[in-house]
Scaffold this motif. Structure first.
Motif, short mmCIF file in Angstrom:
data_model
loop_
_atom_site.label_atom_id
_atom_site.label_comp_id
_atom_site.label_asym_id
_atom_site.label_seq_id
_atom_site.Cartn_x
_atom_site.Cartn_y
_atom_site.Cartn_z
N MET A 1 43.33 35.13 40.18
CA MET A 1 44.67 35.65 40.04
C MET A 1 45.64 34.94 40.97
O MET A 1 46.81 35.27 40.98
CB MET A 1 44.69 37.15 40.27
N ASN A 2 45.16 33.97 41.70
CA ASN A 2 46.06 33.21 42.57
C ASN A 2 46.96 32.30 41.75
O ASN A 2 48.03 31.93 42.20
CB ASN A 2 45.25 32.38 43.56
N ASN A 3 46.52 31.92 40.57
CA ASN A 3 47.28 31.03 39.71
C ASN A 3 47.76 31.83 38.49
O ASN A 3 46.96 32.20 37.64
CB ASN A 3 46.40 29.86 39.28
N PRO A 4 49.06 32.10 38.40
CA PRO A 4 49.56 32.92 37.28
C PRO A 4 49.23 32.33 35.91
O PRO A 4 48.90 33.06 34.98
CB PRO A 4 51.07 32.96 37.50
N LEU A 5 49.30 31.01 35.76
CA LEU A 5 49.00 30.41 34.47
C LEU A 5 47.52 30.56 34.12
O LEU A 5 47.16 30.80 32.97
CB LEU A 5 49.39 28.94 34.45
N PHE B 1 45.63 33.02 35.12
CA PHE B 1 45.47 34.43 34.78
C PHE B 1 45.89 34.69 33.34
O PHE B 1 45.19 35.37 32.59
CB PHE B 1 46.28 35.29 35.74
N ILE B 2 47.03 34.13 32.93
CA ILE B 2 47.51 34.31 31.57
C ILE B 2 46.54 33.68 30.57
O ILE B 2 46.20 34.28 29.55
CB ILE B 2 48.93 33.72 31.41
N ALA B 3 46.07 32.49 30.85
CA ALA B 3 45.13 31.80 29.95
C ALA B 3 43.84 32.60 29.80
O ALA B 3 43.32 32.76 28.69
CB ALA B 3 44.84 30.40 30.46
N ALA B 4 43.33 33.12 30.89
CA ALA B 4 42.10 33.91 30.84
C ALA B 4 42.31 35.20 30.06
O ALA B 4 41.45 35.62 29.27
CB ALA B 4 41.60 34.21 32.24
N SER B 5 43.45 35.82 30.24
CA SER B 5 43.75 37.05 29.52
C SER B 5 43.87 36.80 28.02
O SER B 5 43.38 37.58 27.21
CB SER B 5 45.06 37.67 30.04
N LEU B 6 44.52 35.69 27.65
CA LEU B 6 44.65 35.36 26.24
C LEU B 6 43.30 35.04 25.62
O LEU B 6 43.03 35.40 24.47
CB LEU B 6 45.61 34.19 26.05
N LYS B 7 42.44 34.38 26.38
CA LYS B 7 41.11 34.05 25.88
C LYS B 7 40.33 35.32 25.59
O LYS B 7 39.61 35.40 24.60
CB LYS B 7 40.36 33.18 26.90
N GLN B 8 40.47 36.32 26.43
CA GLN B 8 39.78 37.59 26.22
C GLN B 8 40.39 38.38 25.07
O GLN B 8 39.69 39.10 24.37
CB GLN B 8 39.80 38.42 27.49
#
Length: 55
Positions: free
Chosen positions: A1-5, A7-14
């Motif tokens: 979560m240190n890198n906002p991008l 975090f967003i990419a991981a969330s979209l993948k899920q």
């Protein structure tokens, strides 16, 4: 979560498999609903459902 991008990419993948399941469910529902009411038809046109499902 240190890198906002990241975090967003991981969330979209899920979220991707869940969204695919929902799209498939909507398609099955459309096939089984032989005579949708005007409210459903109007809402589908308003949100451009066919385009969203194809995209």
């Amino acid at each position: 979560m240190n890198n906002p991008l990241g975090f967003i990419a991981a969330s979209l993948k899920q979220a991707k498999p869940t969204v695919a399941d929902i799209v498939e469910h909507v398609k099955l529902y459309q096939e089984s609903l032989s005579n949708p009411g005007n409210e459903i038809k109007d809402h589908a046109e308003e949100i451009d459902l066919n385009y969203s499902l194809e995209d």
